[in-house]
Design a protein around this motif. Structure first.
Motif, PDB file in Angstrom:
ATOM      1  N   PHE A 218       0.841  -1.200   0.000  1.00  0.00           N
ATOM      2  CA  PHE A 218       0.000   0.000   0.000  1.00  0.00           C
ATOM      3  C   PHE A 218       0.877   1.251   0.000  1.00  0.00           C
ATOM      4  O   PHE A 218       0.630   2.210  -0.729  1.00  0.00           O
ATOM      5  N   ALA A 219       1.913   1.213   0.824  1.00  0.00           N
ATOM      6  CA  ALA A 219       2.809   2.374   0.941  1.00  0.00           C
ATOM      7  C   ALA A 219       3.489   2.636  -0.397  1.00  0.00           C
ATOM      8  O   ALA A 219       3.626   3.786  -0.844  1.00  0.00           O
ATOM      9  N   LYS A 220       3.880   1.544  -1.069  1.00  0.00           N
ATOM     10  CA  LYS A 220       4.542   1.693  -2.373  1.00  0.00           C
ATOM     11  C   LYS A 220       3.569   2.311  -3.383  1.00  0.00           C
ATOM     12  O   LYS A 220       3.916   3.260  -4.091  1.00  0.00           O
ATOM     13  N   LEU A 221       2.360   1.774  -3.381  1.00  0.00           N
ATOM     14  CA  LEU A 221       1.336   2.249  -4.315  1.00  0.00           C
ATOM     15  C   LEU A 221       1.044   3.728  -4.119  1.00  0.00           C
ATOM     16  O   LEU A 221       0.913   4.490  -5.079  1.00  0.00           O
ATOM     17  N   LYS A 222       0.957   4.158  -2.872  1.00  0.00           N
ATOM     18  CA  LYS A 222       0.562   5.544  -2.572  1.00  0.00           C
ATOM     19  C   LYS A 222       1.763   6.443  -2.287  1.00  0.00           C
ATOM     20  O   LYS A 222       1.607   7.593  -1.897  1.00  0.00           O
ATOM     21  N   ASN A 223       2.968   5.855  -2.408  1.00  0.00           N
ATOM     22  CA  ASN A 223       4.208   6.589  -2.134  1.00  0.00           C
ATOM     23  C   ASN A 223       4.216   7.217  -0.729  1.00  0.00           C
ATOM     24  O   ASN A 223       4.514   8.398  -0.560  1.00  0.00           O
ATOM     25  N   ILE A 224       3.860   6.411   0.258  1.00  0.00           N
ATOM     26  CA  ILE A 224       3.889   6.861   1.654  1.00  0.00           C
ATOM     27  C   ILE A 224       5.201   6.385   2.274  1.00  0.00           C
ATOM     28  O   ILE A 224       5.488   5.183   2.261  1.00  0.00           O
ATOM     29  N   ILE A 226       7.361   5.192   5.176  1.00  0.00           N
ATOM     30  CA  ILE A 226       7.086   4.639   6.513  1.00  0.00           C
ATOM     31  C   ILE A 226       8.312   4.848   7.388  1.00  0.00           C
ATOM     32  O   ILE A 226       9.440   4.580   6.963  1.00  0.00           O
ATOM     33  N   LYS A 227       8.079   5.330   8.600  1.00  0.00           N
ATOM     34  CA  LYS A 227       9.165   5.416   9.588  1.00  0.00           C
ATOM     35  C   LYS A 227       8.896   4.335  10.625  1.00  0.00           C
ATOM     36  O   LYS A 227       7.908   4.422  11.360  1.00  0.00           O
ATOM     37  N   ALA A 228       9.740   3.296  10.651  1.00  0.00           N
ATOM     38  CA  ALA A 228       9.557   2.222  11.639  1.00  0.00           C
ATOM     39  C   ALA A 228      10.447   2.524  12.838  1.00  0.00           C
ATOM     40  O   ALA A 228      11.659   2.702  12.697  1.00  0.00           O
ATOM     41  N   ARG A 229       9.849   2.612  14.012  1.00  0.00           N
ATOM     42  CA  ARG A 229      10.571   3.047  15.212  1.00  0.00           C
ATOM     43  C   ARG A 229      10.221   2.200  16.415  1.00  0.00           C
ATOM     44  O   ARG A 229       9.234   1.472  16.401  1.00  0.00           O
ATOM     45  N   LYS A 230      11.018   2.410  17.484  1.00  0.00           N
ATOM     46  CA  LYS A 230      10.743   1.724  18.749  1.00  0.00           C
ATOM     47  C   LYS A 230       9.966   2.665  19.666  1.00  0.00           C
ATOM     48  O   LYS A 230      10.339   3.844  19.799  1.00  0.00           O
ATOM     49  N   THR A 231       8.917   2.156  20.291  1.00  0.00           N
ATOM     50  CA  THR A 231       8.107   2.996  21.181  1.00  0.00           C
ATOM     51  C   THR A 231       8.963   3.566  22.307  1.00  0.00           C
ATOM     52  O   THR A 231       9.675   2.825  22.984  1.00  0.00           O
ATOM     53  N   GLY A 232       8.890   4.868  22.474  1.00  0.00           N
ATOM     54  CA  GLY A 232       9.587   5.517  23.582  1.00  0.00           C
ATOM     55  C   GLY A 232      11.069   5.733  23.338  1.00  0.00           C
ATOM     56  O   GLY A 232      11.790   6.164  24.231  1.00  0.00           O
ATOM     57  N   ASP A 233      11.542   5.422  22.125  1.00  0.00           N
ATOM     58  CA  ASP A 233      12.971   5.585  21.850  1.00  0.00           C
ATOM     59  C   ASP A 233      13.135   5.979  20.379  1.00  0.00           C
ATOM     60  O   ASP A 233      13.061   5.134  19.489  1.00  0.00           O
ATOM     61  N   GLU A 234      13.324   7.292  20.155  1.00  0.00           N
ATOM     62  CA  GLU A 234      13.334   7.759  18.761  1.00  0.00           C
ATOM     63  C   GLU A 234      14.748   7.901  18.210  1.00  0.00           C
ATOM     64  O   GLU A 234      14.963   8.560  17.199  1.00  0.00           O
ATOM     65  N   ARG A 235      15.728   7.249  18.859  1.00  0.00           N
ATOM     66  CA  ARG A 235      17.099   7.448  18.389  1.00  0.00           C
ATOM     67  C   ARG A 235      17.385   6.723  17.085  1.00  0.00           C
ATOM     68  O   ARG A 235      18.149   7.178  16.272  1.00  0.00           O
ATOM     69  N   GLY A 236      16.771   5.572  16.908  1.00  0.00           N
ATOM     70  CA  GLY A 236      17.016   4.839  15.653  1.00  0.00           C
ATOM     71  C   GLY A 236      15.705   4.615  14.936  1.00  0.00           C
ATOM     72  O   GLY A 236      14.670   4.465  15.577  1.00  0.00           O
ATOM     73  N   GLU A 237      15.732   4.614  13.627  1.00  0.00           N
ATOM     74  CA  GLU A 237      14.511   4.303  12.879  1.00  0.00           C
ATOM     75  C   GLU A 237      14.931   3.732  11.531  1.00  0.00           C
ATOM     76  O   GLU A 237      16.075   3.886  11.107  1.00  0.00           O
ATOM     77  N   THR A 238      13.993   3.064  10.881  1.00  0.00           N
ATOM     78  CA  THR A 238      14.223   2.658   9.492  1.00  0.00           C
ATOM     79  C   THR A 238      13.204   3.371   8.631  1.00  0.00           C
ATOM     80  O   THR A 238      12.015   3.384   8.943  1.00  0.00           O
ATOM     81  N   LEU A 239      13.682   3.988   7.559  1.00  0.00           N
ATOM     82  CA  LEU A 239      12.786   4.621   6.593  1.00  0.00           C
ATOM     83  C   LEU A 239      12.527   3.637   5.461  1.00  0.00           C
ATOM     84  O   LEU A 239      13.464   3.073   4.907  1.00  0.00           O
ATOM     85  N   ILE A 240      11.256   3.443   5.135  1.00  0.00           N
ATOM     86  CA  ILE A 240      10.910   2.608   3.988  1.00  0.00           C
ATOM     87  C   ILE A 240      10.413   3.555   2.912  1.00  0.00           C
ATOM     88  O   ILE A 240       9.435   4.280   3.107  1.00  0.00           O
ATOM     89  N   LEU A 241      11.090   3.555   1.789  1.00  0.00           N
ATOM     90  CA  LEU A 241      10.780   4.568   0.778  1.00  0.00           C
ATOM     91  C   LEU A 241      11.099   4.062  -0.622  1.00  0.00           C
ATOM     92  O   LEU A 241      11.529   2.921  -0.772  1.00  0.00           O
ATOM     93  N   ASN A 242      10.858   4.891  -1.621  1.00  0.00           N
ATOM     94  CA  ASN A 242      11.062   4.377  -2.981  1.00  0.00           C
ATOM     95  C   ASN A 242      12.548   4.215  -3.290  1.00  0.00           C
ATOM     96  O   ASN A 242      13.401   4.784  -2.614  1.00  0.00           O
ATOM     97  N   GLU A 243      12.813   3.424  -4.286  1.00  0.00           N
ATOM     98  CA  GLU A 243      14.186   3.001  -4.577  1.00  0.00           C
ATOM     99  C   GLU A 243      15.129   4.187  -4.787  1.00  0.00           C
ATOM    100  O   GLU A 243      16.226   4.220  -4.252  1.00  0.00           O
ATOM    101  N   ALA A 244      14.663   5.175  -5.542  1.00  0.00           N
ATOM    102  CA  ALA A 244      15.527   6.308  -5.866  1.00  0.00           C
ATOM    103  C   ALA A 244      15.976   6.987  -4.571  1.00  0.00           C
ATOM    104  O   ALA A 244      17.170   7.230  -4.354  1.00  0.00           O
ATOM    105  N   SER A 245      15.021   7.202  -3.652  1.00  0.00           N
ATOM    106  CA  SER A 245      15.391   7.870  -2.410  1.00  0.00           C
ATOM    107  C   SER A 245      16.251   6.950  -1.554  1.00  0.00           C
ATOM    108  O   SER A 245      17.188   7.383  -0.892  1.00  0.00           O
TER     109      SER A 245
END
Ligand code: ADP
Ligand code: ASP
Ligand code: MG
Length: 398
Positions: A218-224, A226-245
């Motif tokens: 869905f995210a790919k289709l709508k180009n959203i 996604i920031k995947a994070r740990k609750t209560g700890d914003e130091r690390g995250e993974t960004l899921i995004l289009n290939e170019a980015s």
């Protein structure tokens, strides 16, 4: 004001104390001048407990009633979170999937979202409220309550972010995003800062539950993004995004491989309990597909095996025990899968040779193999699956 959609998973809402912590995090975030739409999962292992209850009552629970039951898990979370926010003086409003305008097809326990009509959500936000949505559920065009398949709250969040035109979609769980392996199997895996939709899709559909595959699609289709994070700890995250980015920004993966797309694995994923049906002739396959369709079960893939082919059922298929295998089809003993995900893996026979040698040395029986540009997939007997994951990780990723 920017609209942020946040999703909190079961482990982040496991106890009243966790729910109060999430309410506090929401209160703090509001101070940054944003509108918040919060999608919640069921508390802790509540969905599994409800499923077990259903199976105590019935060997083959009716799928419609199963959806009625399982959708209650998320409803309990949304109401409790609204109460916790009220306790902090934060105005909020909880909505079920159907009240939020999540319209799905009519497949019970594996519904696809076909449309989102977020008028009530938008109204609540406009009134200055935090809007809390029960994830994992919707209403079908026939006005029946449906659920989206295991891990489906992620999909609710992405779909709602798209419908609201949100400025960010943040998915909170018990890990700081995506790693090169499941931290429950590999101690200290590498953190991945960003990943393309396609890589994440391969990972999610190979068993990495950190994000739900339908959500990523869905995210790919709508180009959203996604920031995947740990609750209560914003130091690390993974960004899921289009290939170019994904390749435009520096990441540990990019550093390891330079600008060139390398023939290397970046992560490994496992599925521990798969139901597979063996067949030799394609004529039998049509009958099997029909029989599964009658039970509303959508197979995940077909792969070549040592004796012919097999069709793999989705991990959370309900009602498989009702299947009467058509002529020419036999159910295989339990299977597991191990997948290496990376660039050009399917074209790189060195990785395949090394993996086969490892499995032979460990006396792991390989039942089937598939390869694509981004994935090498092994269907195996499940006995030594964790040992094998650790060995393949050491040889290909560490
Ligand atoms: P939530 O209940 O918050 O939705 P999930 O249990 O669905 O969380 O997903 C988080 C879990 O995903 C982690 O606890 C971890 O064990 C598992 N996981 C599997 N593969 C990976 C991976 N490659 N990276 C991070 N987590 C992973
Ligand atoms: N509670 C549901 C599940 O356990 C949905 C979700 O967690 O996203 O699968
Ligand atoms: Mg999940």
């Amino acid at each position: 004001m920017p609209i942020i959609v946040q999703k909190y998973g079961g482990s982040s809402l496991a106890t009243p104390a966790h729910i109060k912590q999430v309410a506090e995090l929401i209160k703090q975030r509001l101070k940054t001048g944003v509108q918040l739409c919060i999608v919640v999962s069921a508390m802790g292992k509540n969905t599994n407990q409800l499923l077990a209850l259903a199976h105590e009552i019935s060997k083959n629970p009716i799928r419609r009633e199963l959806d009625m039951l399982l959708s209650c898990g998320e409803r309990a979370s949304m109401a409790l979170l609204a109460m916790a926010l009220d306790g902090l003086g934060v105005p909020s409003m909880s909505l079920t999937g159907s009240q939020s305008g999540i319209i799905t097809d009519s497949t019970h326990s594996g519904a696809q979202i076909i449309e989102v009509r977020p008028s009530r959500v938008q109204e609540g936000l406009d009134q200055g409220k935090v809007v809390i949505i029960a994830g994992f559920q919707g209403v079908s065009i026939n006005k029946e309550i449906t659920t989206l398949g295991r891990g489906g709250s992620d999909t609710t969040a992405v779909a709602m972010a798209a419908a609201l035109g949100a400025d960010a979609c943040e998915i909170y769980s018990d890990v700081a995003g995506v790693y090169s392996a499941d931290p429950r199997i590999i101690a200290d895996p590498k953190h991945i800062e960003q990943l393309s939709y396609d890589h994440m899709l391969e990972l999610a559909s190979s068993g990495a539950k950190v994000l739900n595959a339908q959500a990523v699609q869905f995210a790919k289709l709508k180009n959203i993004e996604i920031k995947a994070r740990k609750t209560g700890d914003e130091r690390g995250e993974t960004l899921i995004l289009n290939e170019a980015s994904a390749f435009a920004k520096p990441s540990p993966f990019a550093k390891a491989t330079g600008d060139k797309l390398a023939d290397t694995a970046i992560s490994i994923a496992v599925q521990e309990q798969l139901f597979c049906f063996a067949y030799e002739k394609t004529e039998s396959l049509a009958n099997l597909l029909n029989a599964l369709d009658q039970l509303d079960i959508k197979p995940s893939q077909i792969i070549g095996t040592n004796t012919g082919y097999c069709l793999v059922a989705p991990e959370d298929a309900h009602g498989l025990s009702k299947l009467v295998p058509p002529v020419g089809i036999s159910q295989m003993p339990d299977c597991a899968s191990v997948s290496l995900i990376g660039n050009n893996l399917g074209n790189d026979m060195r990785v395949l040779s090394l993996a086969l040698a490892r499995m032979q040395a460990m006396q792991v029986r390989v039942l089937g193999i598939t390869s694509s540009n981004l994935r090498l997939y092994f269907l195996i007997e499940p006995a030594k699956v964790h040992e094998l994951v650790r060995a393949l990780y050491r040889e290909n990723i560490q």
